[in-house]
Every structure is written in structure tokens, then in C-alpha cells.
Design a protein around this motif. Structure first.
Motif, PDB file in Angstrom:
ATOM      1  N   SER A 109       0.812  -1.219   0.000  1.00 23.43           N
ATOM      2  CA  SER A 109       0.000   0.000   0.000  1.00 23.43           C
ATOM      3  C   SER A 109       0.835   1.255   0.000  1.00 23.43           C
ATOM      4  CB  SER A 109      -0.921  -0.013   1.227  1.00 23.43           C
ATOM      5  OG  SER A 109      -0.148  -0.086   2.416  1.00 23.43           O
ATOM      6  N   SER A 110       2.139   1.149   0.148  1.00 16.91           N
ATOM      7  CA  SER A 110       3.025   2.314   0.147  1.00 16.91           C
ATOM      8  C   SER A 110       4.374   1.905  -0.419  1.00 16.91           C
ATOM      9  CB  SER A 110       3.193   2.880   1.558  1.00 16.91           C
ATOM     10  OG  SER A 110       3.819   1.921   2.393  1.00 16.91           O
ATOM     11  N   ILE A 111       5.173   2.897  -0.737  1.00 17.65           N
ATOM     12  CA  ILE A 111       6.486   2.638  -1.317  1.00 17.65           C
ATOM     13  C   ILE A 111       7.397   1.977  -0.295  1.00 17.65           C
ATOM     14  CG2 ILE A 111       8.524   3.738  -2.312  1.00 17.65           C
ATOM     15  CD1 ILE A 111       6.676   5.881  -3.402  1.00 17.65           C
ATOM     16  N   SER A 112       7.361   2.453   0.950  1.00 16.15           N
ATOM     17  CA  SER A 112       8.221   1.863   1.978  1.00 16.15           C
ATOM     18  C   SER A 112       7.845   0.409   2.239  1.00 16.15           C
ATOM     19  CB  SER A 112       8.102   2.676   3.274  1.00 16.15           C
ATOM     20  OG  SER A 112       6.762   2.706   3.723  1.00 16.15           O
ATOM     21  N   GLY A 125      14.951   2.359  -9.056  1.00 19.16           N
ATOM     22  CA  GLY A 125      15.445   3.004  -7.840  1.00 19.16           C
ATOM     23  C   GLY A 125      15.453   4.512  -7.945  1.00 19.16           C
ATOM     24  N   LEU A 126      15.874   5.057  -9.106  1.00 20.38           N
ATOM     25  CA  LEU A 126      15.863   6.511  -9.293  1.00 20.38           C
ATOM     26  C   LEU A 126      14.442   7.043  -9.300  1.00 20.38           C
ATOM     27  CD1 LEU A 126      17.351   9.129  -9.873  1.00 20.38           C
ATOM     28  CD2 LEU A 126      17.352   8.525 -12.308  1.00 20.38           C
ATOM     29  N   LEU A 127      13.513   6.310  -9.936  1.00 22.17           N
ATOM     30  CA  LEU A 127      12.121   6.767  -9.957  1.00 22.17           C
ATOM     31  C   LEU A 127      11.521   6.780  -8.558  1.00 22.17           C
ATOM     32  CD1 LEU A 127       9.613   7.576 -11.519  1.00 22.17           C
ATOM     33  CD2 LEU A 127       9.120   5.151 -11.887  1.00 22.17           C
ATOM     34  N   ALA A 133       9.459   9.663  -3.940  1.00 20.44           N
ATOM     35  CA  ALA A 133       9.430   9.925  -2.504  1.00 20.44           C
ATOM     36  C   ALA A 133       9.676  11.400  -2.217  1.00 20.44           C
ATOM     37  CB  ALA A 133      10.473   9.060  -1.802  1.00 20.44           C
ATOM     38  N   THR A 134      10.614  12.028  -2.938  1.00 17.54           N
ATOM     39  CA  THR A 134      10.878  13.461  -2.746  1.00 17.54           C
ATOM     40  C   THR A 134       9.680  14.289  -3.172  1.00 17.54           C
ATOM     41  OG1 THR A 134      13.216  13.032  -3.156  1.00 17.54           O
ATOM     42  CG2 THR A 134      12.480  15.314  -3.290  1.00 17.54           C
ATOM     43  N   ALA A 135       9.041  13.912  -4.297  1.00 19.11           N
ATOM     44  CA  ALA A 135       7.890  14.680  -4.779  1.00 19.11           C
ATOM     45  C   ALA A 135       6.731  14.614  -3.794  1.00 19.11           C
ATOM     46  CB  ALA A 135       7.462  14.163  -6.148  1.00 19.11           C
ATOM     47  N   LEU A 139      -4.480  16.127  -3.906  1.00 16.59           N
ATOM     48  CA  LEU A 139      -3.109  16.425  -4.279  1.00 16.59           C
ATOM     49  C   LEU A 139      -3.141  17.503  -5.356  1.00 16.59           C
ATOM     50  CD1 LEU A 139      -0.115  15.588  -3.933  1.00 16.59           C
ATOM     51  CD2 LEU A 139      -0.459  14.036  -5.841  1.00 16.59           C
ATOM     52  N   ASP A 140      -2.737  18.752  -4.975  1.00 17.24           N
ATOM     53  CA  ASP A 140      -2.710  19.843  -5.951  1.00 17.24           C
ATOM     54  C   ASP A 140      -1.561  19.668  -6.923  1.00 17.24           C
ATOM     55  OD1 ASP A 140      -4.932  20.916  -4.895  1.00 17.24           O
ATOM     56  OD2 ASP A 140      -3.919  22.479  -3.736  1.00 17.24           O
ATOM     57  N   SER A 141      -0.378  19.557  -6.393  1.00 19.85           N
ATOM     58  CA  SER A 141       0.801  19.429  -7.256  1.00 19.85           C
ATOM     59  C   SER A 141       1.908  18.746  -6.461  1.00 19.85           C
ATOM     60  CB  SER A 141       1.285  20.805  -7.738  1.00 19.85           C
ATOM     61  OG  SER A 141       1.686  21.614  -6.640  1.00 19.85           O
ATOM     62  N   ALA A 142       2.692  17.957  -7.152  1.00 21.72           N
ATOM     63  CA  ALA A 142       3.835  17.285  -6.541  1.00 21.72           C
ATOM     64  C   ALA A 142       4.897  17.129  -7.620  1.00 21.72           C
ATOM     65  CB  ALA A 142       3.445  15.927  -5.973  1.00 21.72           C
TER      66      ALA A 142
END
Length: 550
Positions: free
Chosen positions: A102-105, A461-463, A468-470, A492-495
Motif C-alpha cells: 500500500s506504500s512505497i516503503s 530506484g531513481l524513480l 518519494a521526494t515529490a 493532491l494539488d501538485s507534486a
């Protein structure tokens, strides 16, 4: 001269293959002797407590903390290292389980799952048995010998009767017979191994000697007499049954072939099957019957197990008698060392001081300790339990060895040149930068068509790093309902996130009902209600950056 068939492996190649297989199986025992063996044991016990289950790192961490012990404090990173080492040794296998995260982590933690190998389960089961029962005296299942005799006589009567043995009845009798015999033979071997360990001691006091004497004279004598009484009767039943065993085994195979029958049917249909070795149940092979007969009768001129049992009992009684003689000599004073000690005292009295030290060393083995305090090489990691006798030697400087001085003599050595190491580090950094640049190019080319391509591990990995930063820098707003009031939840307005060095920018938009699937070599990642756009960033005039989104 015989010429091998074309393409057939040579005898040397087959021998090398067998040696490699043997080494691979022996590697599975390495975790029992590793410095972290207590942690490895706890991890293997977690996997042995499951059947056909694969576990991820968080699952193993939770079970270790629940059970306690030396591995309860392992974090996820250290546990991953231990699991990968067990995979390398062959105790665990990687699982092909599909990950639903359910999440990236959670995806990153759960994508590596492990399951127990057959060899690892067998070794851990034996290791637990040794740890829990190695020092205990196991009782001999003597009553099973009478059941073996009765089962053989009944089976011989049925085999010689008209019509022979019913297949299902014969299968049940043979399985029961060999289970009883195996349990009896294992208990005999374990008991006599414990007995040999006890009788090898020469420090028994009178109370211990009395207990072991009763053990030998009563228990061992009862075992030996029962085996001596039953062995001729069992041998006679086997001699009667022996001519009928091949036909009986063929009849049982026709009735119930088990796994062997499944593989034979697959070959008859012309289906390809993997090379699977099958271990049949005890008693279904003629070699099992030869082993049973060899236990009670001398079939190869090397003596039967009954003869070895009789010889072992005789040796045990001789050892007990030797201990009795030793204690009697000690009680009557025949083992006194008074005369030898007086002679040694006279030598000390007549010797010079230097010779007295040599006599003390020769008589008592008391050598003086010399503490040199020289640290080992920095690249050598010696565990604390390693004996100095078998550990690596430390190079002692000549000045300390010959003159006892630690002072440095001569001119100072030249400054060490680290240019080669620096060049290696620069080359490694350049390769990492090139790999990230290639991953960025791959992501830019795959933008807008993620469902058609399979990303490499570096690109995924780069994506994930950019995503995660976005999401960490995203701006959230509460949606407005139809009546003009703020609704529950956030949109979510913008990321977005970018890497100026790689000149790549990721934009994340929320779109209800959208399913974005990222296929990669490490697995598949599903993003619900999110769209991803990847573009290139370029430096514009005046220092501002303009973005072109694909």
C-alpha cells in the motif's frame, strides 16, 4: 579399448559433479559454526515453525521479537544480511511471492521473501535434536524387538500360504515392521554412544561408579540377553521369508507405486519431467531388507550388528573393571606419588636458581607470560573465542624481538602514495554517475508508456527516489463540496521533484480511477489514482530553469 558415447560425460566430470554437490550440501552446515550462530539458529527456528510459508523481513523481525533470545534485537538491515547469508549457504530459498503493498516503503521492505529449503530443514531439525538430547541417556526400546519378531513370523506365514499376501495388508505390515526396527536400532546406537562417553572417564568417584555399575550389570545385561534370545528367531523368520521378498516387493509396487509411479506414468505419456530423486519408504527396496538381515546375521563376513553389540558390551565391562582397579589402588595407597615428589624436591634443593626455573617448567608446565601488546593487522578480524595457539601470528618488530625496545630507529619512511587509491575512488564515482545518468535517460524515454516497457533496477530506484521526494514536497488542499463547504480529506494539488545534476524532473498528478503500473526487474509497482510525467530540466538565461514535460 572402449570409446565413450558422443556427448556422454566422462568419469572425471561425474566425479567433479559429485564433489561439487557434496561441497554444496556441507556448506549448509556453516551457519552452525559461524560467529553469529546463535542468531542463525533463532532465524532457522522461525522458518522451521512454518510449513510451505514464505516470510518477508518484517515478518521474521516480528517473530524474533515475540520469541525473544539472542536475535530479538536485530534490526531489518542486519537481519537481511543474515538471511542473504543463509540463502548463499543453501539453508533458505528466495520466494517468487507477488507483493501487494500500500506504500512505497512497504513495497521496499516486502519485496524480498524467503522460504525454507529441504536440506536446511533437515539440518536444523538434527541440530535441535543434538542441542536438546545429546547428553541424555536414551532408553532402549527393547519391547520393539519382540514386535519385529512377531511381524516377521506373521509375514513369513502369509507369504508362504496359498495366494500370498494381500497387497494392502502386506504394505501395512512392512511399513510397521521397518518403523519398529528403525526405532529400536537408533535407540541401541544412541545408548551405547552415551555409554562409551561415560566409560571413557577416569575421574569417577565411588558414587558415580556405583551408579554406572548398576546400569551396566542390570540394564545392559537385560538388553544383551533379549537381543541374544530374539536374534536367532528373527534370522530364522527372515530365512523363510527371503525367497518371497522380490515377488512381494513387485506385488506391492503394482498395488501402490507412490511418487515413483507418478514419474513412471509421466514418462509413459512422453511428458518431460524434472530430474527429481525419490527416497522411497523403508521396506520398499530390496536393499532395506538386506540391511535388516545384516543386522541379525553375518551375511558379508564382517560380522552382524548383534556380534558388534556383544563385543561392545564386553568392552564396556572391561572399562568398568579398569575403573574398579584404579579406585582400589587409590584406596590402598598404591597410587601414591610420595617417592616421586621427594625426588623432585631434592632436585630443587640441589639446583642453581636458573636450573630450578627449568625444572619447574619441565615438571609443571608453568611458563612465564610475556605481554608484548602488539596489535594485529587492521584487515584481520579475529573472533574473541579463537585460541592464540591456532590464531594468526602477529609480526613482532626486530627491535622489540632482539633488544626489547619499542623506539623507532633509522630515518623516517617516505610518505605513502595514495594516488592509486584516489584513482580507484574517482573511477568508482564516475561509474556511479554514469549509471545514474543512464537510468535518467531510460526514465525520460519511458515516460508516457510505462505499461509497455520493463525498467531496470537502477531506473526503478531513481524513480522511487524522485517519487518519494515529490510526495514529501507535495501541496495538499481540502476539496470543496457542492454546497460550498470544505469536504473531508485532502486532494493532491501538485507534486514534483527534480535532480539538477541529472537534468530530470518528475511531476505527479492525482487522477481518480487511474492505475499506473511500473514493471521492473525487481517486481511490479502499482500506483492508484496517480499519473507520472517525466521531463528534462535545462538551465535558461538568467539562471532560471525551464522544464519540458514529455
Amino acid at each position: 579399448m572402449e570409446v565413450p558415447a558422443l556427448g556422454a560425460p566422462s568419469a572425471a566430470a561425474l566425479q567433479d559433479t559429485g564433489d561439487d554437490e557434496t561441497r554444496g550440501r556441507l556448506d549448509a552446515y556453516k551457519y552452525l559454526g559461524a560467529p553469529e550462530r546463535l542468531e542463525h539458529l533463532a532465524i532457522m527456528r522461525v522458518f522451521c515453525g512454518t510449513l510451505l510459508a514464505d516470510l518477508a523481513v518484517p515478518d521474521v523481525v516480528a517473530k524474533l521479537r515475540q520469541s525473544g533470545g539472542p536475535a530479538a534485537g536485530l534490526d531489518a538491515d542486519t537481519l537481511t544480511v543474515r538471511l542473504e547469508q543463509l540463502v548463499q549457504w543453501g539453508n533458505l530459498l528466495r520466494s517468487s511471492h507477488t507483493v501487494n503493498a500500500s506504500s512505497i516503503s512497504e513495497y521496499q521492505r516486502s519485496r524480498s521473501r524467503y522460504q525454507l529449503s529441504k536440506l536446511g530443514e533437515r539440518i536444523q531439525r538434527d541440530a535441535d535434536g543434538v542441542l536438546t538430547e545429546a547428553d541424555a541417556a536414551r532408553e532402549v526400546s527393547n519391547e520393539l524387538l519382540a514386535l519385529v519378531e512377531r511381524g516377521l513370523r506373521e509375514l513369513a506365514d502369509l507369504a508362504t500360504a496359498p495366494g500370498g499376501v494381500e497387497p494392502q495388508d502386506g504394505l501395512e505390515r512392512i511399513s510397521t515392521l521397518f518403523v519398529q526396527f528403525t526405532e529400536f536400532a537408533d535407540s541401541i546406537r544412541d545408548f551405547y554412544a552415551y555409554l562409551g562417553q561415560v566409560l571413557s572417564r577416569y575421574d569417577l568417584d565411588s558414587a558415580e561408579y556405583q551408579g554406572f555399575k548398576e546400569l551396566l550389570l542390570d540394564y545392559v545385561e537385560a538388553i544383551t540377553e533379549d537381543v541374544a534370545f530374539r536374534a536367532p528367531r528373527i534370522s530364522a523368520a527372515l530365512d523363510t521369508l527371503w525367497p518371497h521378498i522380490p515377488a512381494l516387493l513387485d506385488r506391492l509396487d503394482s498395488h501402490a507405486q507412490g511418487l515413483t509411479g507418478l514419474s513412471t506414468q509421466a514418462e509413459a505419456r512422453g511428458e518431460s519431467r524434472p530430474d527429481v530423486r525419490i527416497q522411497r519408504s523403508r521396506g520398499r527396496e530390496f536393499a532395506d531388507w538386506e540391511g535388516l538381515r545384516g543386522w541379525f546375521s553375518d551375511t558379508d563376513g564382517q560380522g552382524s550388528q548383534v556380534d558388534q553389540l556383544r563385543d561392545a558390551t564386553l568392552r564396556a565391562l572391561q572399562s568398568l573393571l579398569a575403573n574398579a582397579k584404579r579406585m582400589l589402588r587409590s584406596a590402598t595407597g598404591e597410587m601414591s606419588r610420595r617417592k616421586d615428589l621427594l625426588r623432585l624436591a631434592r632436585w630443587f634443593d640441589e639446583a642453581a636458581p636458573r636450573d630450578a626455573h627449568d625444572i619447574a617448567v619441565a615438571a609443571f608446565g608453568l611458563y612465564g607470560a610475556r605481554h608484548l601488546g602488539i596489535p594485529p593487522a587492521t584487515d584481520e578480524v579475529v573472533p574473541a573465542y579463537t585460541s592464540w595457539w591456532t590464531g594468526p601470528a602477529v609480526e613482532v618488530p626486530v627491535a622489540l624481538r632482539e633488544r626489547g625496545s619499542r623506539a623507532q630507529r633509522g630515518r623516517a619512511s617516505a610518505v605513502e602514495d595514495h594516488s592509486a587509491q584516489k584513482q580507484l575512488l574517482r573511477e568508482a564515482a564516475r561509474q556511479r554517475a554514469a549509471a545514474r545518468a543512464a537510468a535518467a535517460d531510460e526514465l525520460r524515454s519511458a515516460s508516457g508508456r510505462f505499461g509497455e516497457v520493463r525498467l531496470t533496477s537502477a531506473a526503478l530506484g531513481l524513480l522511487l527516489e524522485l517519487l518519494a521526494t515529490a510526495l514529501g514536497n507535495s501541496q495538499l488542499s481540502r476539496p470543496i463540496s457542492t454546497d460550498g463547504e470544505r469536504a473531508a480529506g485532502f486532494d493532491l494539488d501538485s507534486a514534483s521533484s527534480e535532480d539538477a545534476e541529472l537534468r530530470i524532473r518528475l511531476t505527479v498528478r492525482r487522477s481518480a480511477g487511474t492505475r499506473t503500473v511500473l514493471y521492473s526487474a525487481d517486481g511490479d509497482l502499482l500506483l492508484d489514482d496517480l499519473e507520472l510525467d517525466i521531463g528534462r530540466t535545462s538551465a535558461a538565461v538568467g539562471g532560471e530553469a525551464e522544464t519540458s514535460v514529455s
